[in-house]
Every structure is written in structure tokens, then in C-alpha cells.
Write a protein that holds these residues in place. Structure first.
Motif, PDB file in Angstrom:
ATOM      1  N   THR A   1       0.832  -1.210   0.000  1.00  0.00           N
ATOM      2  CA  THR A   1       0.000   0.000   0.000  1.00  0.00           C
ATOM      3  C   THR A   1       0.869   1.263   0.000  1.00  0.00           C
ATOM      4  OG1 THR A   1      -0.248  -0.025   2.412  1.00  0.00           O
ATOM      5  CG2 THR A   1      -1.985  -1.086   1.126  1.00  0.00           C
ATOM      6  N   VAL A   2       1.969   1.202   0.742  1.00  0.00           N
ATOM      7  CA  VAL A   2       2.886   2.353   0.759  1.00  0.00           C
ATOM      8  C   VAL A   2       3.463   2.572  -0.637  1.00  0.00           C
ATOM      9  CG1 VAL A   2       5.064   3.250   1.672  1.00  0.00           C
ATOM     10  CG2 VAL A   2       3.439   2.110   3.197  1.00  0.00           C
ATOM     11  N   ILE A   3       3.898   1.490  -1.271  1.00  0.00           N
ATOM     12  CA  ILE A   3       4.470   1.594  -2.617  1.00  0.00           C
ATOM     13  C   ILE A   3       3.420   2.095  -3.603  1.00  0.00           C
ATOM     14  CG2 ILE A   3       5.385   0.245  -4.538  1.00  0.00           C
ATOM     15  CD1 ILE A   3       6.860  -1.442  -2.412  1.00  0.00           C
ATOM     16  N   LEU A   4       2.205   1.608  -3.485  1.00  0.00           N
ATOM     17  CA  LEU A   4       1.145   2.064  -4.386  1.00  0.00           C
ATOM     18  C   LEU A   4       0.849   3.547  -4.206  1.00  0.00           C
ATOM     19  CD1 LEU A   4      -1.336  -0.951  -4.369  1.00  0.00           C
ATOM     20  CD2 LEU A   4       0.132  -0.174  -6.242  1.00  0.00           C
ATOM     21  N   GLN A   5       0.899   4.017  -2.974  1.00  0.00           N
ATOM     22  CA  GLN A   5       0.680   5.443  -2.721  1.00  0.00           C
ATOM     23  C   GLN A   5       1.792   6.273  -3.368  1.00  0.00           C
ATOM     24  OE1 GLN A   5      -1.896   6.999  -1.309  1.00  0.00           O
ATOM     25  NE2 GLN A   5      -2.982   5.104  -0.937  1.00  0.00           N
ATOM     26  N   TYR A   6       3.033   5.827  -3.201  1.00  0.00           N
ATOM     27  CA  TYR A   6       4.140   6.548  -3.832  1.00  0.00           C
ATOM     28  C   TYR A   6       4.085   6.431  -5.354  1.00  0.00           C
ATOM     29  CZ  TYR A   6       6.493   7.950   0.421  1.00  0.00           C
ATOM     30  OH  TYR A   6       6.803   8.570   1.601  1.00  0.00           O
ATOM     31  N   LEU A   7       3.637   5.300  -5.850  1.00  0.00           N
ATOM     32  CA  LEU A   7       3.486   5.124  -7.286  1.00  0.00           C
ATOM     33  C   LEU A   7       2.433   6.096  -7.829  1.00  0.00           C
ATOM     34  CD1 LEU A   7       4.321   3.552  -9.776  1.00  0.00           C
ATOM     35  CD2 LEU A   7       2.589   1.851  -9.213  1.00  0.00           C
ATOM     36  N   ALA A   8       1.362   6.275  -7.085  1.00  0.00           N
ATOM     37  CA  ALA A   8       0.327   7.231  -7.497  1.00  0.00           C
ATOM     38  C   ALA A   8       0.901   8.657  -7.543  1.00  0.00           C
ATOM     39  CB  ALA A   8      -0.867   7.167  -6.549  1.00  0.00           C
ATOM     40  N   LEU A   9       1.702   9.008  -6.546  1.00  0.00           N
ATOM     41  CA  LEU A   9       2.336  10.332  -6.550  1.00  0.00           C
ATOM     42  C   LEU A   9       3.294  10.478  -7.731  1.00  0.00           C
ATOM     43  CD1 LEU A   9       3.187  10.963  -2.781  1.00  0.00           C
ATOM     44  CD2 LEU A   9       1.628  12.270  -4.215  1.00  0.00           C
ATOM     45  N   ALA A  10       4.058   9.428  -8.008  1.00  0.00           N
ATOM     46  CA  ALA A  10       5.003   9.483  -9.126  1.00  0.00           C
ATOM     47  C   ALA A  10       4.275   9.607 -10.460  1.00  0.00           C
ATOM     48  CB  ALA A  10       5.892   8.245  -9.118  1.00  0.00           C
ATOM     49  N   LEU A  11       3.155   8.914 -10.602  1.00  0.00           N
ATOM     50  CA  LEU A  11       2.370   9.010 -11.831  1.00  0.00           C
ATOM     51  C   LEU A  11       1.774  10.411 -11.993  1.00  0.00           C
ATOM     52  CD1 LEU A  11       0.641   5.526 -11.880  1.00  0.00           C
ATOM     53  CD2 LEU A  11       2.373   6.375 -13.479  1.00  0.00           C
ATOM     54  N   GLN A  12       1.340  11.000 -10.891  1.00  0.00           N
ATOM     55  CA  GLN A  12       0.843  12.375 -10.942  1.00  0.00           C
ATOM     56  C   GLN A  12       1.953  13.333 -11.363  1.00  0.00           C
ATOM     57  OE1 GLN A  12      -0.697  13.058  -7.024  1.00  0.00           O
ATOM     58  NE2 GLN A  12      -2.642  12.044  -7.432  1.00  0.00           N
ATOM     59  N   LYS A  13       3.145  13.130 -10.818  1.00  0.00           N
ATOM     60  CA  LYS A  13       4.291  13.973 -11.175  1.00  0.00           C
ATOM     61  C   LYS A  13       4.629  13.800 -12.655  1.00  0.00           C
ATOM     62  CE  LYS A  13       7.972  16.500 -10.641  1.00  0.00           C
ATOM     63  NZ  LYS A  13       7.843  17.917 -10.797  1.00  0.00           N
ATOM     64  N   MET A  14       4.569  12.578 -13.141  1.00  0.00           N
ATOM     65  CA  MET A  14       4.866  12.309 -14.548  1.00  0.00           C
ATOM     66  C   MET A  14       3.829  12.983 -15.448  1.00  0.00           C
ATOM     67  SD  MET A  14       7.039  10.876 -16.399  1.00  0.00           S
ATOM     68  CE  MET A  14       7.457   9.809 -17.720  1.00  0.00           C
ATOM     69  N   ALA A  15       2.568  12.898 -15.078  1.00  0.00           N
ATOM     70  CA  ALA A  15       1.513  13.544 -15.867  1.00  0.00           C
ATOM     71  C   ALA A  15       1.698  15.057 -15.868  1.00  0.00           C
ATOM     72  CB  ALA A  15       0.141  13.169 -15.317  1.00  0.00           C
ATOM     73  N   SER A  16       2.017  15.612 -14.718  1.00  0.00           N
ATOM     74  CA  SER A  16       2.246  17.051 -14.618  1.00  0.00           C
ATOM     75  C   SER A  16       3.460  17.464 -15.446  1.00  0.00           C
ATOM     76  CB  SER A  16       2.455  17.426 -13.148  1.00  0.00           C
ATOM     77  OG  SER A  16       2.843  18.758 -13.021  1.00  0.00           O
ATOM     78  N   ALA A  17       4.525  16.695 -15.358  1.00  0.00           N
ATOM     79  CA  ALA A  17       5.739  17.002 -16.122  1.00  0.00           C
ATOM     80  C   ALA A  17       5.481  16.888 -17.621  1.00  0.00           C
ATOM     81  CB  ALA A  17       6.878  16.079 -15.702  1.00  0.00           C
ATOM     82  N   THR A  18       4.684  15.924 -18.030  1.00  0.00           N
ATOM     83  CA  THR A  18       4.361  15.755 -19.444  1.00  0.00           C
ATOM     84  C   THR A  18       3.552  16.951 -19.950  1.00  0.00           C
ATOM     85  OG1 THR A  18       4.398  13.347 -19.231  1.00  0.00           O
ATOM     86  CG2 THR A  18       3.214  14.248 -21.120  1.00  0.00           C
ATOM     87  N   GLU A  19       2.588  17.382 -19.170  1.00  0.00           N
ATOM     88  CA  GLU A  19       1.774  18.538 -19.558  1.00  0.00           C
ATOM     89  C   GLU A  19       2.632  19.808 -19.628  1.00  0.00           C
ATOM     90  OE1 GLU A  19      -1.365  20.251 -21.129  1.00  0.00           O
ATOM     91  OE2 GLU A  19      -1.289  18.136 -20.609  1.00  0.00           O
ATOM     92  N   GLU A  20       3.520  19.969 -18.672  1.00  0.00           N
ATOM     93  CA  GLU A  20       4.433  21.116 -18.671  1.00  0.00           C
ATOM     94  C   GLU A  20       5.337  21.081 -19.908  1.00  0.00           C
ATOM     95  OE1 GLU A  20       6.054  24.610 -16.831  1.00  0.00           O
ATOM     96  OE2 GLU A  20       4.244  23.478 -16.431  1.00  0.00           O
ATOM     97  N   PHE A  21       5.817  19.896 -20.250  1.00  0.00           N
ATOM     98  CA  PHE A  21       6.665  19.731 -21.437  1.00  0.00           C
ATOM     99  C   PHE A  21       5.905  20.126 -22.696  1.00  0.00           C
ATOM    100  CE2 PHE A  21       7.911  16.949 -24.983  1.00  0.00           C
ATOM    101  CZ  PHE A  21       9.214  17.380 -25.166  1.00  0.00           C
ATOM    102  N   ARG A  22       4.661  19.700 -22.806  1.00  0.00           N
ATOM    103  CA  ARG A  22       3.855  20.064 -23.977  1.00  0.00           C
ATOM    104  C   ARG A  22       3.683  21.576 -24.092  1.00  0.00           C
ATOM    105  NH1 ARG A  22      -0.688  15.509 -23.122  1.00  0.00           N
ATOM    106  NH2 ARG A  22       0.419  13.801 -24.136  1.00  0.00           N
ATOM    107  N   GLY A  23       3.376  22.212 -22.971  1.00  0.00           N
ATOM    108  CA  GLY A  23       3.187  23.663 -22.977  1.00  0.00           C
ATOM    109  C   GLY A  23       4.462  24.410 -23.342  1.00  0.00           C
TER     110      GLY A  23
END
Length: 151
Positions: free
Chosen positions: A27-49
Motif C-alpha cells: 500500500t505504501v508503494i502504491l501510494q508513492y506510485l500514485a504520486l510518481a504518476l501524478q508527477k509524470m503527468a504534470s511534467a508531461t503537460e508542462e513539457f507540452r506547454g
């Protein structure tokens, strides 16, 4: 003691389930994985902009360069005209063409600086994206180790 607390407050921590649930390594790993995926999505959107902004700035610099070339061609024409017929009207036309060249040169400088800033911001967005990617890869490695130990 408070300085240690200030330092740890900067580190994001995942939101855990309510206390009545058992917290497991998964569960701890899944929580951190969710945060990492959010960071990746945010970074991808920032890259596009930032990519879009860089393309626009490069196009604007190209237009400014073309305008400078046109102004310089007009200046050459007005200068030749003034040399052929040195009167007040041709001198004023030549001086006005010089002013347009200066304005076009200034506009090009401004456009190039905007392009440089946009490329710098794009480079930062790329670094952020690579960092998020590294985080996801590291979490994947941790998940593999945890799964091996649990089986």
C-alpha cells in the motif's frame, strides 16, 4: 529540532488509508506510485506547454528576421536613391528607412531573447520529465524487490 521538522515538511508524503486499514509495504508503494504518476503527468503537460511556447517563439524570431531583411533591402534602395538624387525628400526617405531597420533589429533582438528564455524553460521541463521518469523506474525496481521477498 524545529529545523529538522522544517526540512521534512518539504518532502511530499502520500495520503494513507484511514487508521483502521492495515498498512502494508504494497500500500505504501502504491501510494508513492500514485504520486510518481501524478508527477509524470504534470511534467508531461508542462513539457507540452513549453514545447508549444518554444515553437511560437522560434516562429516569431523567424518573422522578425524576415522583417529585418526587408527593412535592410528598403534601406539599400533608399540609400541608392538618395545618392542618385540628393534632395530633402530622398534624404528623409533614407533616414526613415534607417529608423525602420533599427526598429526591426530591436524587434529581432527581443524575439531572440524570448526564444532563448523559452528554450531554457523547455530544458527545465525536460529535466523535470526525466526526473519523474527516473522516479517511476526506481519505484518499479522497488516493487520488483518487494514482490520477490513476499513470494
Amino acid at each position: 529540532m524545529s529545523s529538522e521538522r522544517d526540512q521534512t515538511e518539504d518532502i511530499p508524503t502520500p495520503a494513507f488509508e484511514p487508521a483502521d486499514h492495515v498498512i502494508t509495504p504494497q500500500t505504501v508503494i502504491l501510494q508513492y506510485l500514485a504520486l510518481a504518476l501524478q508527477k509524470m503527468a504534470s511534467a508531461t503537460e508542462e513539457f507540452r506547454g513549453k514545447t508549444s511556447m518554444t515553437v511560437s517563439a522560434t516562429a516569431a524570431a523567424g518573422v522578425a528576421l524576415q522583417e529585418l531583411r526587408l527593412a535592410e533591402a528598403a534601406l539599400t534602395e533608399k540609400k541608392a536613391s538618395y545618392r542618385a538624387h540628393p534632395d530633402i525628400a530622398t534624404r528623409e526617405a533614407w533616414l526613415a528607412a534607417r529608423g525602420r531597420v533599427r526598429q526591426a533589429h530591436d524587434a529581432l533582438g527581443t524575439a531572440v531573447m524570448a526564444e532563448v528564455r523559452a528554450k531554457d524553460e523547455l530544458d527545465k521541463a525536460i529535466r523535470d520529465w526525466k526526473l519523474a521518469q527516473s522516479l517511476l523506474i526506481s519505484l518499479g525496481d522497488i516493487i520488483d524487490v518487494v514482490n520477490e521477498r513476499l513470494t
